[in-house]
Design a protein around this motif. Structure first.
Motif, PDB file in Angstrom:
ATOM      1  N   ILE A 205       1.109  -1.195  -0.131  1.00 42.12           N
ATOM      2  CA  ILE A 205       0.138   0.066  -0.011  1.00 42.12           C
ATOM      3  C   ILE A 205       1.013   1.199  -0.016  1.00 42.12           C
ATOM      4  CG2 ILE A 205      -1.757   1.129   1.257  1.00 42.12           C
ATOM      5  CD1 ILE A 205      -2.923  -1.282   2.269  1.00 42.12           C
ATOM      6  N   GLU A 206       2.017   1.379   0.835  1.00 41.45           N
ATOM      7  CA  GLU A 206       2.621   2.313   1.155  1.00 41.45           C
ATOM      8  C   GLU A 206       3.670   2.640  -0.288  1.00 41.45           C
ATOM      9  OE1 GLU A 206       6.126   4.233   3.804  1.00 41.45           O
ATOM     10  OE2 GLU A 206       5.066   2.493   4.595  1.00 41.45           O
ATOM     11  N   ARG A 207       4.145   1.554  -0.825  1.00 40.09           N
ATOM     12  CA  ARG A 207       5.153   1.558  -2.100  1.00 40.09           C
ATOM     13  C   ARG A 207       4.410   1.799  -3.409  1.00 40.09           C
ATOM     14  NH1 ARG A 207       9.814  -2.432  -0.432  1.00 40.09           N
ATOM     15  NH2 ARG A 207      10.525  -1.344   1.512  1.00 40.09           N
ATOM     16  N   HIS A 208       2.934   1.449  -3.473  1.00 40.53           N
ATOM     17  CA  HIS A 208       2.194   1.504  -4.569  1.00 40.53           C
ATOM     18  C   HIS A 208       2.821   0.405  -5.602  1.00 40.53           C
ATOM     19  CE1 HIS A 208      -0.487   4.545  -3.230  1.00 40.53           C
ATOM     20  NE2 HIS A 208       0.676   5.264  -2.832  1.00 40.53           N
ATOM     21  N   SER A 209       3.241  -0.736  -4.993  1.00 35.04           N
ATOM     22  CA  SER A 209       3.854  -1.640  -5.875  1.00 35.04           C
ATOM     23  C   SER A 209       3.427  -3.083  -5.802  1.00 35.04           C
ATOM     24  CB  SER A 209       5.491  -1.701  -5.664  1.00 35.04           C
ATOM     25  OG  SER A 209       5.875  -2.114  -4.454  1.00 35.04           O
ATOM     26  N   THR A 210       3.315  -3.715  -6.697  1.00 34.83           N
ATOM     27  CA  THR A 210       2.658  -5.145  -6.506  1.00 34.83           C
ATOM     28  C   THR A 210       3.960  -6.307  -6.931  1.00 34.83           C
ATOM     29  OG1 THR A 210       0.519  -4.363  -7.312  1.00 34.83           O
ATOM     30  CG2 THR A 210       0.833  -6.459  -7.640  1.00 34.83           C
ATOM     31  N   GLU A 211       3.635  -7.303  -6.266  1.00 33.55           N
ATOM     32  CA  GLU A 211       4.464  -8.617  -6.498  1.00 33.55           C
ATOM     33  C   GLU A 211       3.575  -9.783  -7.142  1.00 33.55           C
ATOM     34  OE1 GLU A 211       6.519  -9.608  -2.890  1.00 33.55           O
ATOM     35  OE2 GLU A 211       7.728  -7.661  -2.992  1.00 33.55           O
ATOM     36  N   VAL A 249     -11.701  -3.715  -3.920  1.00 34.95           N
ATOM     37  CA  VAL A 249     -10.581  -3.384  -3.346  1.00 34.95           C
ATOM     38  C   VAL A 249     -10.928  -2.181  -2.262  1.00 34.95           C
ATOM     39  CG1 VAL A 249      -8.462  -2.170  -3.560  1.00 34.95           C
ATOM     40  CG2 VAL A 249      -9.152  -4.085  -5.207  1.00 34.95           C
ATOM     41  N   MET A 250     -11.704  -0.994  -2.665  1.00 39.55           N
ATOM     42  CA  MET A 250     -11.849   0.000  -2.000  1.00 39.55           C
ATOM     43  C   MET A 250     -12.697  -0.278  -0.727  1.00 39.55           C
ATOM     44  SD  MET A 250     -10.272   2.079  -3.419  1.00 39.55           S
ATOM     45  CE  MET A 250     -10.573   3.488  -2.585  1.00 39.55           C
ATOM     46  N   ARG A 251     -13.781  -1.095  -0.959  1.00 46.44           N
ATOM     47  CA  ARG A 251     -14.476  -1.552   0.289  1.00 46.44           C
ATOM     48  C   ARG A 251     -13.782  -2.302   1.267  1.00 46.44           C
ATOM     49  NH1 ARG A 251     -18.214  -3.076  -3.613  1.00 46.44           N
ATOM     50  NH2 ARG A 251     -17.630  -5.084  -3.577  1.00 46.44           N
ATOM     51  N   THR A 252     -12.779  -3.403   0.590  1.00 41.92           N
ATOM     52  CA  THR A 252     -11.831  -4.021   1.500  1.00 41.92           C
ATOM     53  C   THR A 252     -10.905  -2.964   2.439  1.00 41.92           C
ATOM     54  OG1 THR A 252     -11.748  -5.806   0.295  1.00 41.92           O
ATOM     55  CG2 THR A 252      -9.770  -5.470   1.755  1.00 41.92           C
ATOM     56  N   LEU A 253     -10.542  -1.947   1.681  1.00 46.69           N
ATOM     57  CA  LEU A 253      -9.534  -0.809   2.268  1.00 46.69           C
ATOM     58  C   LEU A 253     -10.369  -0.150   3.462  1.00 46.69           C
ATOM     59  CD1 LEU A 253      -7.485   0.588  -0.582  1.00 46.69           C
ATOM     60  CD2 LEU A 253      -6.650  -0.849   1.265  1.00 46.69           C
ATOM     61  N   ASP A 254     -11.729   0.236   3.048  1.00 51.87           N
ATOM     62  CA  ASP A 254     -12.439   0.875   4.018  1.00 51.87           C
ATOM     63  C   ASP A 254     -12.930  -0.047   5.341  1.00 51.87           C
ATOM     64  OD1 ASP A 254     -12.021   3.211   2.521  1.00 51.87           O
ATOM     65  OD2 ASP A 254     -14.077   2.888   1.458  1.00 51.87           O
ATOM     66  N   SER A 255     -13.334  -1.099   5.108  1.00 49.40           N
ATOM     67  CA  SER A 255     -13.825  -1.960   6.036  1.00 49.40           C
ATOM     68  C   SER A 255     -13.060  -2.965   6.779  1.00 49.40           C
ATOM     69  CB  SER A 255     -15.195  -2.538   5.625  1.00 49.40           C
ATOM     70  OG  SER A 255     -15.119  -3.527   4.542  1.00 49.40           O
ATOM     71  N   SER A 284       0.232  -4.878   9.708  1.00 52.78           N
ATOM     72  CA  SER A 284       1.748  -4.692  10.227  1.00 52.78           C
ATOM     73  C   SER A 284       1.618  -3.857  11.216  1.00 52.78           C
ATOM     74  CB  SER A 284       2.551  -4.314   9.040  1.00 52.78           C
ATOM     75  OG  SER A 284       4.022  -4.177   9.718  1.00 52.78           O
ATOM     76  N   LYS A 285       1.670  -4.205  12.472  1.00 51.51           N
ATOM     77  CA  LYS A 285       1.796  -3.439  13.781  1.00 51.51           C
ATOM     78  C   LYS A 285       0.188  -2.879  13.830  1.00 51.51           C
ATOM     79  CE  LYS A 285       6.583  -2.480  13.710  1.00 51.51           C
ATOM     80  NZ  LYS A 285       7.625  -1.221  13.601  1.00 51.51           N
ATOM     81  N   GLY A 286      -0.835  -3.660  13.492  1.00 56.28           N
ATOM     82  CA  GLY A 286      -1.816  -3.176  13.575  1.00 56.28           C
ATOM     83  C   GLY A 286      -2.409  -2.365  12.379  1.00 56.28           C
ATOM     84  N   LYS A 287      -1.555  -2.249  11.477  1.00 63.73           N
ATOM     85  CA  LYS A 287      -2.008  -1.055  10.253  1.00 63.73           C
ATOM     86  C   LYS A 287      -2.094  -1.834   9.143  1.00 63.73           C
ATOM     87  CE  LYS A 287      -0.562   3.135  12.653  1.00 63.73           C
ATOM     88  NZ  LYS A 287       0.540   4.520  12.724  1.00 63.73           N
ATOM     89  N   PRO A 288      -2.963  -1.589   8.150  1.00 66.49           N
ATOM     90  CA  PRO A 288      -2.945  -1.892   6.909  1.00 66.49           C
ATOM     91  C   PRO A 288      -1.591  -1.928   5.882  1.00 66.49           C
ATOM     92  CG  PRO A 288      -4.797  -0.803   7.192  1.00 66.49           C
ATOM     93  CD  PRO A 288      -4.030  -0.488   8.379  1.00 66.49           C
ATOM     94  N   ALA A 289      -0.995  -2.967   5.839  1.00 61.00           N
ATOM     95  CA  ALA A 289       0.329  -2.867   5.048  1.00 61.00           C
ATOM     96  C   ALA A 289       0.358  -3.299   3.554  1.00 61.00           C
ATOM     97  CB  ALA A 289       1.391  -3.518   5.755  1.00 61.00           C
ATOM     98  N   ALA A 290      -0.482  -3.969   3.168  1.00 58.14           N
ATOM     99  CA  ALA A 290      -0.475  -4.646   1.766  1.00 58.14           C
ATOM    100  C   ALA A 290      -2.139  -5.163   1.576  1.00 58.14           C
ATOM    101  CB  ALA A 290       0.754  -5.707   1.597  1.00 58.14           C
TER     102      ALA A 290
END
Length: 483
Positions: A205-211, A249-255, A284-290
């Protein structure tokens, strides 16, 4: 701690360093020689004590490689975990009858100190001794014990170094096994991905990159060497599925709730596929990381399901909709018409003369007639209509509100001409026509069954009056001429 518990702890520590019964090592041999030389004795040893024996890791003088533990003087030091000196063992009541005193190697003088191993928790556990021996009595001095204790520190350092090396080797082996296991699991995962036509992805999410895993590249028909086309991933989904995927994707990020959907998909080579996508949040540490998920090529399954659904709602002979599908669509169209305050019409068709064709020319000729009727119902004239075979020689047509009453009359005239079919077989000629019953949904009709009863009544009247004609159902007056 009891004596038995202490003994168990000592034996466990000794076993963990795996030093018993190992080949001679230069460092331990040098330490034994140094002790012998510094204290001026004829014998010395670095001794390890197991439950049954004393075993010499290093020895100088006339000492056997090992002896029984019971009479060994070193066993006393081992069990008491304290230094011990004996000026003349032959005069010491504890050892006067000892076989190592009265017999070889005729021990008189003995000085020994514990050799300890530091545990991971910081405690020290005795595993053996460093001792010097002589066949002549001598009075021990404080300097003797001090020197021996300092040499014992060196022995402990050697043992500790060996224990550290052993633990490092074990850790390295565990890492090697872990790497092998991970590599094995990676290969198994790749095999599973190939067999299941699926792959996994992770979007930072932070780097806006996908693997992507190899399986995702395969689904996209892209070479792995080309890398992930980060800015173009959504372009592989045609609309409206592209928007549906993005909304998920947006619903997953929001909810924080995961989603799972099926979508159409176009590969880099332009091949159309059907895929199933899942997505959830990695914290990661309780926050969305990916965003992590799986994409699977379900094209074959989707095609099979589509074929099965088609078979379930299609008449096998004519490839028109069957009775069950007709009723489902009729109910749906009626709900839509009521909601829009519109009316639609249903046409029931019964073939006249069809039984005579079957009787005179055979069922193959009859089947050919049914297929010809179906082909004519697929003509452009009826494009806006929904056509079906209800069974036998009965067909039905749903006419949408867009056609209207004014447009229905010429359509029915065209239909009656299309249903006029001449059959020739083996020199015989037969003629088939169609009678049509028409019913409109006006008047608050709530169900398709009522509308079909009205159309059936109109069909019966048309056949009674004149076959090959059409009649429309009218409330109160029952039926009237077509249109």
């Amino acid at each position: 701690m009891s004596d038995s518990q202490r003994e168990a702890l000592r034996q466990k520590a000794l076993a963990e360093i795996a030093l018993l019964d190992t080949p001679p090592e230069r460092e331990f041999d040098a330490l034994a020689k140094l002790a012998q030389r510094m204290l001026g004795t004829s014998m010395s040893s670095v001794t390890l004590i197991d439950p049954e024996r004393q075993w010499f890791k290093a020895r100088c003088g006339p000492l056997a490689p090992w002896t029984a533990r019971g009479p060994a003087l070193c066993a006393v030091v081992f069990e008491s975990e304290a230094p011990m000196t004996v000026a003349d063992a032959s005069l010491d009541p504890r050892f006067a009858d000892n076989p190592f005193v009265v017999g070889e190697p005729h021990i008189r003088f003995y000085a020994g100190v514990p050799v300890r191993l530091r545990q991971m928790n910081g405690d020290h556990v005795t595993i053996g001794t460093l001792c010097v021996l002589d066949d002549k009595p001598r009075e021990p001095t404080a300097a003797d014990l001090e020197a021996l204790s300092e040499l014992a520190c060196l022995a402990e350092a050697l043992v500790e170094a060996r224990a550290v090396a052993l633990r490092a080797a074990e850790a390295a082996e565990l890492r090697r096994l872990a790497v092998e296991r991970l590599e094995r699991e990676r290969r198994q995962l790749k095999q599973a991905e190939r067999m299941a036509a699926m792959g996994s992805y992770r979007h930072d999410i932070e780097r806006h990159s996908t693997e992507w895993s190899d399986g995702v590249f395969a689904i996209h028909e892209l070479p792995i060497s080309a890398g992930v086309p980060n800015g173009e991933i959504l372009n592989f989904f045609p609309e409206p599925d592209r928007t549906a995927f993005l909304d998920g994707v947006m619903r997953t990020l929001d909810s924080g709730e995961p989603f799972d959907l099926e979508a159409d998909f176009i590969t880099a080579r332009g091949n159309r596929r059907r895929v199933r996508c899942s997505c959830e949040i990695e914290l990661s540490k309780g926050k969305p990381a990916a965003l992590i998920g799986v994409i699977q090529d379900i094209s074959e399954r989707h095609a099979l399901e589509s074929r099965l659904r088609h078979r379930a709602c299609t008449d096998g002979l004519t490839e028109l909709a069957n009775r069950a599908e007709f009723h489902r669509v009729l109910d749906q169209r009626l709900r839509e018409a009521r909601a829009a305050h519109e009316e639609l019409a249903v046409l029931l068709i019964d073939l006249d003369g069809f039984k005579a064709v079957n009787d005179a020319l055979g069922h193959a000729a009859g089947d050919d007639v049914l297929r010809r009727v179906a082909d004519r119902l697929r003509r452009p004239t009826y494009d806006r209509c929904f056509t079906a075979r209800l069974g036998g020689d009965e067909f039905a047509v749903i006419v949408p509100a867009a056609v209207g009453r004014a447009g229905l009359a010429p359509m029915v005239d065209h239909l009656l001409r299309d249903l006029d079919i001449v059959v020739t077989e083996a020199g015989q000629i037969a003629r088939v026509t169609g009678s049509v019953g028409i019913a409109w949904s006006k008047g608050g009709i709530e169900g398709g069954d009522t509308l079909l009863r009205h159309a059936d009544a109109a069909l019966y009247e048309a056949k009674r009056r004149q076959k090959g004609t059409a009649r429309t159902y009218l409330e109160n007056s029952a039926v009237r001429q077509k249109g």
